[in-house]
Scaffold this motif. Structure first.
Motif, short mmCIF file in Angstrom:
data_model
loop_
_atom_site.label_atom_id
_atom_site.label_comp_id
_atom_site.label_asym_id
_atom_site.label_seq_id
_atom_site.Cartn_x
_atom_site.Cartn_y
_atom_site.Cartn_z
N SER A 70 16.32 -56.40 -90.64
CA SER A 70 16.92 -56.62 -89.31
C SER A 70 16.69 -58.05 -88.85
O SER A 70 17.60 -58.69 -88.32
CB SER A 70 16.32 -55.64 -88.30
OG SER A 70 16.58 -54.32 -88.66
N ASN A 71 15.49 -58.54 -89.07
CA ASN A 71 15.17 -59.90 -88.63
C ASN A 71 16.03 -60.94 -89.35
O ASN A 71 16.42 -61.95 -88.76
CB ASN A 71 13.69 -60.20 -88.87
CG ASN A 71 12.83 -59.43 -87.90
OD1 ASN A 71 13.30 -59.00 -86.85
ND2 ASN A 71 11.57 -59.24 -88.24
N GLY A 80 17.15 -65.76 -82.06
CA GLY A 80 15.75 -66.04 -82.32
C GLY A 80 14.91 -64.80 -82.21
O GLY A 80 15.27 -63.84 -81.50
N SER A 81 13.80 -64.79 -82.91
CA SER A 81 12.93 -63.61 -82.85
C SER A 81 12.36 -63.41 -81.47
O SER A 81 11.94 -62.32 -81.11
CB SER A 81 11.81 -63.75 -83.88
OG SER A 81 11.16 -64.98 -83.71
N ALA A 82 12.36 -64.48 -80.67
CA ALA A 82 11.85 -64.33 -79.30
C ALA A 82 12.69 -63.35 -78.51
O ALA A 82 12.20 -62.64 -77.64
CB ALA A 82 11.83 -65.67 -78.61
N ALA A 83 13.98 -63.31 -78.81
CA ALA A 83 14.85 -62.41 -78.06
C ALA A 83 14.56 -60.96 -78.35
O ALA A 83 14.71 -60.10 -77.49
CB ALA A 83 16.31 -62.71 -78.39
N LEU B 25 21.60 -60.16 -76.64
CA LEU B 25 21.05 -58.84 -76.29
C LEU B 25 22.07 -57.74 -76.51
O LEU B 25 21.74 -56.63 -76.90
CB LEU B 25 20.57 -58.85 -74.84
CG LEU B 25 19.45 -59.86 -74.55
CD1 LEU B 25 19.11 -59.87 -73.08
CD2 LEU B 25 18.21 -59.54 -75.37
N ALA B 26 23.34 -58.06 -76.26
CA ALA B 26 24.40 -57.08 -76.48
C ALA B 26 24.53 -56.77 -77.98
O ALA B 26 24.74 -55.62 -78.38
CB ALA B 26 25.72 -57.60 -75.94
N PHE B 27 24.42 -57.81 -78.79
CA PHE B 27 24.49 -57.60 -80.24
C PHE B 27 23.31 -56.74 -80.71
O PHE B 27 23.48 -55.84 -81.54
CB PHE B 27 24.49 -58.94 -80.97
CG PHE B 27 24.53 -58.79 -82.47
CD1 PHE B 27 25.70 -58.44 -83.11
CD2 PHE B 27 23.37 -58.99 -83.23
CE1 PHE B 27 25.73 -58.28 -84.49
CE2 PHE B 27 23.40 -58.83 -84.61
CZ PHE B 27 24.58 -58.49 -85.24
N ILE B 28 22.15 -57.04 -80.19
CA ILE B 28 20.97 -56.25 -80.57
C ILE B 28 21.17 -54.78 -80.19
O ILE B 28 20.81 -53.88 -80.95
CB ILE B 28 19.70 -56.81 -79.90
CG1 ILE B 28 19.36 -58.19 -80.49
CG2 ILE B 28 18.52 -55.86 -80.07
CD1 ILE B 28 18.33 -58.96 -79.70
#
Lengths: 396, 182
Positions: A70-71, A80-83, B25-28
């Motif tokens: 996933s990363n 970014g991983s921060a998100a 965030l929407a993509f996540i």
């Protein structure tokens, strides 16, 4: 061979599959149910088809996409991983353990310094020195005592015949030692004070509590035997201890930067504190708790995992700002906690009310905010949480 | 609660097409909704785990790039499965030498009863013995509970074809699993 939807081409076994798939027509269902009612073999086939469906469904539910995969995707699209892990901390578990110990030690040191500062700044040193020997103080009480108008006492210990005064808002005349012998002290009618806090009626039915504020008028009443003291609480170590069990409800989480939070657990919010009454206004102690804090944490394998809750511990400082009702023993209080969790610093500040309907048992509730500081990619992240607490307190 | 959790797929696609940080965030959020389904689809389509991860990553990267390029997506799930299917087919076409012709295998050679192996292993092994057309239809139906219409959309064939493929696939599956369930 099946060339179309003609049910004549379909065997009862085929109809079972269509039925389990939710794709059988009403006519097909009708045929199937008729066959099922007379064919036990077909019934077994239906059970097997459902079993296969359930097994496949379970496999989907049990499948976990590796975090590393996933990363890579997020990284490839510029996320970014921060998100995805605003509160993740780097480093192995062993370093997390060291951080935890370090914060505990720092919290204890800060707590000790604060306690020392508060004790020295809020107490009259002379009075403290005098308290070192109660017998000596009692002998000193033979002095001819008189009180100035508007005197308010903070009582430390109340005996049947004397009161040891811990603090006064206005000094006695002639540097009178902080002991009043009730059998000898004359409290004149004109010493009635402006601030009537404890009524005679209240004293008749209720005990005078340790650390309560007692007025000159009340002393006068006691001296003249106009009231009865039902019980006396001695000023010993245990009488100053208080247990506090709280539940914590989150109202809003405030993530660091533009991060997101993990799923929130429903129930795991509680704390247990043991506190010592330093003065009538200040309590200090130790609290341990576990509460929902849905964050992401980077573990030693460099993968990021959701963390639903954190266990924290720290030193407490409670300050009774204002007595809302002396009669009903309701105080407003400010709560401060300095502590740590496995992600780093953990602090709380609260504002609430504590009410003791019974001497030993009290209720408390209020608003609190929580702040945690963690590091991610060598940068500090500050994350907040606002909620309310409610619980019970027991004082010995 | 994450505010994106209550937003529908199509709206999330619009947000992804927009600017950061909401687009990220929407993509996540969309990723969380479909990652498991797509991952298991790729696993079923490509047995070698090493290649699965690569193909699977490519699915979401292409999906993201497609949105950012301004492509209109009416059905996110169907669109994702189409990308996954095409990538899996391409991979199989380009890597024939690394894939074993599993149709030559006899399930009974290595499966005795469902007590010897897990029931899911038995089912997966049986599915592997189906031909490509049957296998992809049954994977979409059995593991993802897609309707015949949705499967037809992904495979780009008529619904009747899907229905026929699934009936035949399940007949074959029943034969293969017969000794397992006895």
């Amino acid at each position: 061979m099946i060339k179309n939807n003609n049910i004549n081409d379909l065997s009862p076994s085929d109809l079972i599959n269509l039925f389990v798939d939710g794709e059988a027509t009403e006519a097909e269902k009708s045929v199937l149910f008729r066959e099922l009612s007379i064919d036990s073999q077909l019934q077994n086939e239906l059970q097997n088809a459902i079993s296969v469906k359930n097994t496949a469904f379970q496999e989907v539910n049990n499948t976990v996409v590796p975090s590393a995969v996933s990363n890579k995707i997020f990284s490839a699209v510029g996320i970014g991983s921060a998100a995805i892990a605003p509160l993740a901390i780097t480093g192995a578990k062993s370093s997390i353990f060291k951080i935890s110990i370090l914060y505990s030690v720092i919290s204890a040191l800060i707590g000790s310094l604060l306690t020392y500062f508060l004790m020295n700044s809020l107490f009259n040193n002379n009075l403290d020195n005098n308290k070192t020997s109660e017998s000596k103080l009692y002998q000193n009480a033979d002095a001819n005592l008189s009180m100035i108008k508007d005197t308010v006492f903070l009582t430390d210990t109340i005996y049947k015949d004397r009161i040891i005064v811990k603090n006064v808002e206005k000094q006695f005349e002639n540097n009178i030692p902080p002991v009043i012998d009730l059998t000898k002290t004359e409290i004149k009618p004109e010493t009635v004070i402006e601030q009537q806090i404890v009524s005679k009626q209240n004293i008749n039915s209720e005990s005078i509590k340790l650390n309560s504020i007692i007025t000159a008028d009340t002393l006068n009443s006691i001296l003249n035997n106009t009231v009865t003291i039902n019980s006396i609480y001695n000023n010993n170590f245990w009488s100053r201890l208080l247990l506090n069990l709280n539940s914590i409800n989150a109202i809003k989480y405030l993530p660091a930067r533009d991060g997101i939070f993990a799923e929130q657990p429903l129930i795991n919010n509680f704390s247990l504190g043991i506190k010592y009454q330093l003065t009538d206004k200040i309590k200090t102690g130790f609290t341990i708790g576990k509460e929902s804090y849905p964050i992401y944490l980077k573990e030693s394998d460099e993968n990021i995992y959701p963390v639903s809750s954190l266990t924290y511990y720290g030193v407490n400082f409670d300050y009774n700002m204002l007595t809302l009702s002396e009669e009903y023993d309701i105080d407003s209080e400010v709560r401060l906690l300095l502590g740590a969790s496995k992600i780093g610093f953990y602090g709380k500040a609260g504002l609430g009310i504590i009410w003791f309907p019974y001497y030993h048992l009290g209720l408390n509730f209020g608003l609190e905010s929580t702040i945690s500081i963690s590091s991610f990619n060598k940068k500090e992240d500050l994350t907040g949480k606002i909620g309310f607490y409610y619980g019970i307190s027991y004082r010995f | 609660m994450n505010k994106f959790k209550i937003i529908e797929d199509n709206k999330l696609v619009e947000i992804i097409a927009g600017t950061k940080p909401d687009s990220d965030l929407a993509f996540i959020e969309l990723y969380e909704r479909y990652s498991r389904k797509l991952y298991i689809y790729c696993k079923k389509a490509i047995p070698d785990q090493n290649f699965v991860d690569d193909v699977y990553q490519d699915v979401f990267v292409r999906f993201y790039n497609s949105i950012k390029s301004g492509n209109q997506i009416s059905n996110v799930q169907s669109y994702l499965f189409k990308i996954a299917r095409n990538l899996c087919l391409n991979f199989k076409r380009d890597n024939k030498q690394v894939l074993v012709n599993i149709e030559e295998f006899d399930l009974n050679d290595y499966l005795k009863t469902k007590d010897d192996v897990g029931e899911i292993e038995a089912i997966n092994s049986a599915i592997e013995l189906l031909n490509d057309e049957y296998r992809e239809a049954i994977i979409l139906q059995l593991f993802h509970s897609l309707s015949y219409n949705e499967i037809a959309d992904i495979l780009e064939v008529p619904v009747t074809t899907v229905r026929n493929r699934l009936v035949r696939a399940k007949r074959r599956l029943k034969e293969l699993l017969q000794p397992i369930f006895e």
